[in-house]
Design an enzyme around this catalytic site. Structure first.
Site, PDB file in Angstrom:
ATOM      1  N   HIS A 151       2.832   5.055  -4.538  1.00 34.74           N
ATOM      2  CA  HIS A 151       1.496   5.062  -3.920  1.00 34.74           C
ATOM      3  C   HIS A 151       1.438   4.189  -2.660  1.00 34.74           C
ATOM      4  O   HIS A 151       0.451   4.223  -1.925  1.00 34.74           O
ATOM      5  CB  HIS A 151       0.410   4.676  -4.930  1.00 34.74           C
ATOM      6  CG  HIS A 151       0.367   3.223  -5.305  1.00 34.74           C
ATOM      7  ND1 HIS A 151      -0.686   2.677  -6.006  1.00 34.74           N
ATOM      8  CD2 HIS A 151       1.245   2.197  -5.099  1.00 34.74           C
ATOM      9  CE1 HIS A 151      -0.474   1.390  -6.205  1.00 34.74           C
ATOM     10  NE2 HIS A 151       0.686   1.074  -5.664  1.00 34.74           N
ATOM     11  N   ASP A 152       2.488   3.395  -2.427  1.00 36.60           N
ATOM     12  CA  ASP A 152       2.536   2.556  -1.232  1.00 36.60           C
ATOM     13  C   ASP A 152       2.999   3.313   0.014  1.00 36.60           C
ATOM     14  O   ASP A 152       2.967   2.762   1.116  1.00 36.60           O
ATOM     15  CB  ASP A 152       3.507   1.384  -1.443  1.00 36.60           C
ATOM     16  CG  ASP A 152       3.026   0.404  -2.500  1.00 36.60           C
ATOM     17  OD1 ASP A 152       1.800   0.205  -2.607  1.00 36.60           O
ATOM     18  OD2 ASP A 152       3.873  -0.151  -3.217  1.00 36.60           O
ATOM     19  N   GLU A 176      -3.386   7.100  -3.371  1.00 36.01           N
ATOM     20  CA  GLU A 176      -3.369   7.625  -4.731  1.00 36.01           C
ATOM     21  C   GLU A 176      -3.417   9.145  -4.626  1.00 36.01           C
ATOM     22  O   GLU A 176      -4.031   9.693  -3.702  1.00 36.01           O
ATOM     23  CB  GLU A 176      -4.550   7.092  -5.532  1.00 36.01           C
ATOM     24  CG  GLU A 176      -4.630   5.567  -5.601  1.00 36.01           C
ATOM     25  CD  GLU A 176      -3.422   4.921  -6.243  1.00 36.01           C
ATOM     26  OE1 GLU A 176      -2.675   5.604  -6.968  1.00 36.01           O
ATOM     27  OE2 GLU A 176      -3.202   3.715  -6.000  1.00 36.01           O
ATOM     28  N   GLU A 188       2.045   6.056 -12.244  1.00 30.77           N
ATOM     29  CA  GLU A 188       1.102   6.057 -11.127  1.00 30.77           C
ATOM     30  C   GLU A 188      -0.229   6.659 -11.562  1.00 30.77           C
ATOM     31  O   GLU A 188      -0.298   7.396 -12.552  1.00 30.77           O
ATOM     32  CB  GLU A 188       1.655   6.894  -9.966  1.00 30.77           C
ATOM     33  CG  GLU A 188       2.880   6.319  -9.279  1.00 30.77           C
ATOM     34  CD  GLU A 188       2.541   5.297  -8.210  1.00 30.77           C
ATOM     35  OE1 GLU A 188       1.353   4.916  -8.083  1.00 30.77           O
ATOM     36  OE2 GLU A 188       3.471   4.871  -7.492  1.00 30.77           O
TER      37      GLU A 188
END
Length: 358
Positions: free
Chosen positions: A264-265, A324, A293
């Site tokens: 998600h980064d 996300e 996640e």
């Protein structure tokens, strides 16, 4: 003289009046919303929860203030705020004043409790973490700037490599999440680890997650894989080997790869590269990548977990180049990276467990 035609006046109905009244209260709550997390940070810094826990029973305002060296009238206002939000519990005494007791929520403000989220809150309310939020609008513009880079002159990861206090607090924050999520994974999705002899945690920080996993699955030998400046400060632990490297170049070989709150980064292109490297690291037969996640629900379902997932999405926008994702977006990444199939299982946490098979 001509008769003047007047437009009939529209009077708001009761529903509209109710919405207006509610909006007036809601906007003030949003304006002052930072007060909640600021007061919780204050409670952590003063160690109010730790003090009550060490005492072993509810404490009066006088007892807390004398122990902590606080001004009683000011501490009273802090405790009034926190009890109103049910963070602590106020209990009347026979002497006519209140004593204060712990709650499940207040115990998460303890520095070293089993369910402590103190480091996470301290990190997200640090000046370094807050500054990018003031640049969020510039991110939304076409060809806009990344908020963290605009605030600090470099991206989140380069900044962490040269600012060890920030880096260490970030890893402690991620360890807080691991202490909550790993038990949920083992309770609801332990089958993901069946048949594994080796497991590499990519972006594993200080090793808390892989240590917990190998403790829950003692037949597994763990590898904690992260950047050199992170591995250099990771404590030694049984059944875990610390390995420094770059996930964009390669990933250590293992029966399975574990990725918690890593993808998600990053943007799609980076995620696909990471997943391809993970796929190369696992065996053809029964090799798997375990992705932990959030999965954003597209069906309009509203609950507290969805609220948190959407807040996390805003956090990613402020701090990183990632986001996300919905299930469709996860499927795109997994299939584009070359995996044959995948499963998704919800657990009692913000995240779900996605297992991608080679």
């Amino acid at each position: 003289m001509e008769e003047i035609q007047r437009e009939p006046m529209l009077t708001p109905n009761k529903d509209e009046e109710g919405e207006e009244a509610e909006a007036q209260v809601d906007i003030l709550k949003y304006i002052l919303g930072f007060a909640e997390v600021a007061v919780m940070r204050c409670a952590i810094e003063l160690r109010i929860a730790d003090t009550i826990e060490s005492h072993g029973s509810p404490m009066t305002l006088s007892e807390i203030s004398s122990t902590l060296g606080c001004d009683p009238p000011l501490l009273n206002r802090i405790m009034r705020f926190l009890t109103h939000r049910k963070i602590f519990k106020a209990i009347p005494t026979n002497h006519g004043y209140l004593s204060y007791a712990q709650t499940p929520l207040s115990r998460r403000l303890m520095r070293n409790g089993e369910h402590s989220m103190a480091a996470f809150l301290l990190f997200e309310t640090s000046p370094v973490a807050l500054a990018p939020w003031y640049n969020l609008s510039s991110r939304v513009l076409v060809n806009g700037n990344y908020p963290f880079e605009k605030a600090h002159g470099e991206d989140f990861w380069r900044y962490g490599a040269t600012n060890m206090d920030h880096n260490n607090l970030f890893n402690e924050a991620m360890a807080c999440d691991a202490k909550l999520v790993v038990p949920a994974i083992m309770k609801d999705c332990s089958e993901a680890f069946d048949g594994l002899k080796t497991l590499v945690d990519v972006g594993g920080g200080n090793g808390t997650t892989i240590h917990m996993l190998t403790k829950a699955c003692p037949w597994i030998q763990g590898i904690n894989f992260d950047l050199p400046h992170v591995i250099n400060t990771a404590p030694k632990c049984d059944q875990v080997e610390h390995v420094a490297g770059d996930m964009f170049l390669s990933v250590p070989k293992a029966d399975a790869v574990f990725l918690k709150w890593i993808l998600h980064d990053w943007g799609d292109e980076e995620c696909i590269q990471i997943l391809k490297n993970c796929r190369e690291a696992i065996p053809r037969e029964n090799g798997r990548v375990i992705i932990v996640e959030a999965v954003i629900d597209e069906e309009g379902k509203h609950d507290k977990l969805k609220d948190v997932r959407l807040m996390m999405d805003m956090l990613m926008m402020a701090h990183t180049k990632g986001k996300e994702r919905t299930l469709k977006e996860w499927e795109y990444l997994i299939k584009t990276a070359g995996f044959s199939t995948y499963t998704v299982k919800a657990i009692h946490a913000v995240q779900s467990v996605i297992v991608a098979f080679r």
